[in-house]
Scaffold this motif. Sequence first.
Motif, PDB file in Angstrom:
ATOM      1  N   GLY A 116       0.798  -1.218   0.000  1.00  0.00           N
ATOM      2  CA  GLY A 116       0.000   0.000   0.000  1.00  0.00           C
ATOM      3  C   GLY A 116       0.830   1.268   0.000  1.00  0.00           C
ATOM      4  N   LEU A 117       2.161   1.127   0.101  1.00  0.00           N
ATOM      5  CA  LEU A 117       3.034   2.297   0.118  1.00  0.00           C
ATOM      6  C   LEU A 117       3.097   2.942  -1.249  1.00  0.00           C
ATOM      7  CD1 LEU A 117       5.981   0.921   2.270  1.00  0.00           C
ATOM      8  CD2 LEU A 117       4.123   2.427   3.009  1.00  0.00           C
ATOM      9  N   ARG A 118       3.228   4.249  -1.255  1.00  0.00           N
ATOM     10  CA  ARG A 118       3.340   4.985  -2.509  1.00  0.00           C
ATOM     11  C   ARG A 118       4.606   4.606  -3.260  1.00  0.00           C
ATOM     12  NH1 ARG A 118      -0.611   8.115  -4.812  1.00  0.00           N
ATOM     13  NH2 ARG A 118      -1.771   9.242  -3.251  1.00  0.00           N
ATOM     14  N   ALA A 119       4.490   4.429  -4.548  1.00  0.00           N
ATOM     15  CA  ALA A 119       5.634   4.128  -5.403  1.00  0.00           C
ATOM     16  C   ALA A 119       6.363   5.425  -5.729  1.00  0.00           C
ATOM     17  CB  ALA A 119       5.167   3.456  -6.691  1.00  0.00           C
ATOM     18  N   ALA A 120       7.681   5.362  -5.721  1.00  0.00           N
ATOM     19  CA  ALA A 120       8.508   6.501  -6.108  1.00  0.00           C
ATOM     20  C   ALA A 120       8.730   6.466  -7.616  1.00  0.00           C
ATOM     21  CB  ALA A 120       9.845   6.434  -5.378  1.00  0.00           C
ATOM     22  N   ASP A 121       9.189   7.586  -8.152  1.00  0.00           N
ATOM     23  CA  ASP A 121       9.545   7.616  -9.578  1.00  0.00           C
ATOM     24  C   ASP A 121      10.563   6.528  -9.886  1.00  0.00           C
ATOM     25  OD1 ASP A 121       7.849   9.745 -10.106  1.00  0.00           O
ATOM     26  OD2 ASP A 121       9.442  11.249  -9.980  1.00  0.00           O
ATOM     27  N   ALA A 122      11.509   6.312  -8.970  1.00  0.00           N
ATOM     28  CA  ALA A 122      12.531   5.276  -9.173  1.00  0.00           C
ATOM     29  C   ALA A 122      11.910   3.883  -9.259  1.00  0.00           C
ATOM     30  CB  ALA A 122      13.563   5.325  -8.052  1.00  0.00           C
ATOM     31  N   ASP A 123      10.851   3.634  -8.505  1.00  0.00           N
ATOM     32  CA  ASP A 123      10.172   2.339  -8.558  1.00  0.00           C
ATOM     33  C   ASP A 123       9.505   2.135  -9.913  1.00  0.00           C
ATOM     34  OD1 ASP A 123      10.777   1.733  -5.817  1.00  0.00           O
ATOM     35  OD2 ASP A 123       9.107   3.021  -5.210  1.00  0.00           O
ATOM     36  N   ARG A 124       8.823   3.173 -10.401  1.00  0.00           N
ATOM     37  CA  ARG A 124       8.183   3.065 -11.716  1.00  0.00           C
ATOM     38  C   ARG A 124       9.228   2.909 -12.813  1.00  0.00           C
ATOM     39  NH1 ARG A 124       4.521   6.207  -8.888  1.00  0.00           N
ATOM     40  NH2 ARG A 124       5.792   8.086  -9.125  1.00  0.00           N
ATOM     41  N   ASP A 125      10.330   3.652 -12.713  1.00  0.00           N
ATOM     42  CA  ASP A 125      11.404   3.546 -13.707  1.00  0.00           C
ATOM     43  C   ASP A 125      12.002   2.144 -13.728  1.00  0.00           C
ATOM     44  OD1 ASP A 125      11.046   6.209 -14.381  1.00  0.00           O
ATOM     45  OD2 ASP A 125      12.773   6.915 -13.223  1.00  0.00           O
ATOM     46  N   TYR A 126      12.206   1.556 -12.548  1.00  0.00           N
ATOM     47  CA  TYR A 126      12.752   0.204 -12.457  1.00  0.00           C
ATOM     48  C   TYR A 126      11.801  -0.793 -13.133  1.00  0.00           C
ATOM     49  CZ  TYR A 126      14.665  -4.078 -10.476  1.00  0.00           C
ATOM     50  OH  TYR A 126      15.194  -5.326 -10.312  1.00  0.00           O
ATOM     51  N   ALA A 127      10.504  -0.660 -12.839  1.00  0.00           N
ATOM     52  CA  ALA A 127       9.517  -1.553 -13.456  1.00  0.00           C
ATOM     53  C   ALA A 127       9.513  -1.388 -14.971  1.00  0.00           C
ATOM     54  CB  ALA A 127       8.129  -1.271 -12.874  1.00  0.00           C
ATOM     55  N   LEU A 128       9.612  -0.164 -15.445  1.00  0.00           N
ATOM     56  CA  LEU A 128       9.629   0.081 -16.897  1.00  0.00           C
ATOM     57  C   LEU A 128      10.860  -0.538 -17.549  1.00  0.00           C
ATOM     58  CD1 LEU A 128       8.333   3.758 -16.927  1.00  0.00           C
ATOM     59  CD2 LEU A 128       7.076   1.700 -17.626  1.00  0.00           C
ATOM     60  N   ARG A 129      12.006  -0.477 -16.875  1.00  0.00           N
ATOM     61  CA  ARG A 129      13.219  -1.114 -17.420  1.00  0.00           C
ATOM     62  C   ARG A 129      13.053  -2.624 -17.482  1.00  0.00           C
ATOM     63  NH1 ARG A 129      15.843   2.552 -13.974  1.00  0.00           N
ATOM     64  NH2 ARG A 129      16.451   0.854 -12.586  1.00  0.00           N
ATOM     65  N   LEU A 130      12.465  -3.213 -16.449  1.00  0.00           N
ATOM     66  CA  LEU A 130      12.228  -4.662 -16.462  1.00  0.00           C
ATOM     67  C   LEU A 130      11.291  -5.045 -17.613  1.00  0.00           C
ATOM     68  CD1 LEU A 130      11.755  -5.483 -12.676  1.00  0.00           C
ATOM     69  CD2 LEU A 130      13.670  -6.147 -14.129  1.00  0.00           C
ATOM     70  N   LEU A 131      10.258  -4.270 -17.817  1.00  0.00           N
ATOM     71  CA  LEU A 131       9.314  -4.558 -18.898  1.00  0.00           C
ATOM     72  C   LEU A 131       9.972  -4.439 -20.262  1.00  0.00           C
ATOM     73  CD1 LEU A 131       6.215  -2.704 -17.437  1.00  0.00           C
ATOM     74  CD2 LEU A 131       6.491  -5.185 -17.713  1.00  0.00           C
ATOM     75  N   GLU A 132      10.780  -3.417 -20.445  1.00  0.00           N
ATOM     76  CA  GLU A 132      11.467  -3.245 -21.725  1.00  0.00           C
ATOM     77  C   GLU A 132      12.429  -4.400 -21.987  1.00  0.00           C
ATOM     78  OE1 GLU A 132      12.815  -1.645 -25.379  1.00  0.00           O
ATOM     79  OE2 GLU A 132      10.952  -1.563 -24.251  1.00  0.00           O
ATOM     80  N   GLN A 133      13.147  -4.811 -20.940  1.00  0.00           N
ATOM     81  CA  GLN A 133      14.078  -5.924 -21.114  1.00  0.00           C
ATOM     82  C   GLN A 133      13.328  -7.216 -21.441  1.00  0.00           C
ATOM     83  OE1 GLN A 133      17.580  -5.614 -21.043  1.00  0.00           O
ATOM     84  NE2 GLN A 133      17.211  -7.528 -22.114  1.00  0.00           N
TER      85      GLN A 133
END
Length: 89
Positions: A12-29
């Motif tokens: 339930g914790l708010r995601a940081a920009d760094a968290d979204r960026d990390y997820a986007l890198r994983l998805l792209e890879q």
Amino acid sequence: FTIDPRPPANQGLRAADADRDYALRLLEQARLDGRITVAEADERTARATGARTLGELLPLVGDLTAVAPTGPYGQANRGRRFVRGEAMC
């Protein structure tokens, strides 16, 4: 991730920009590796971009990673670029 999103107490914790960026890198890879289709990558990317909590990001990348980083969660991968099957500093 800045905080391990797997424990229910953290979801339930708010995601940081760094968290979204990390997820986007994983998805792209995963897309580059052929583990998800372009359409699936597009759909997951849209959801990741709009994610507000860690719990919203977890199902988008949870099936794409097998091993947690060493040390404090996320420290091993901080600042790395992911390029077609290999991590580059």
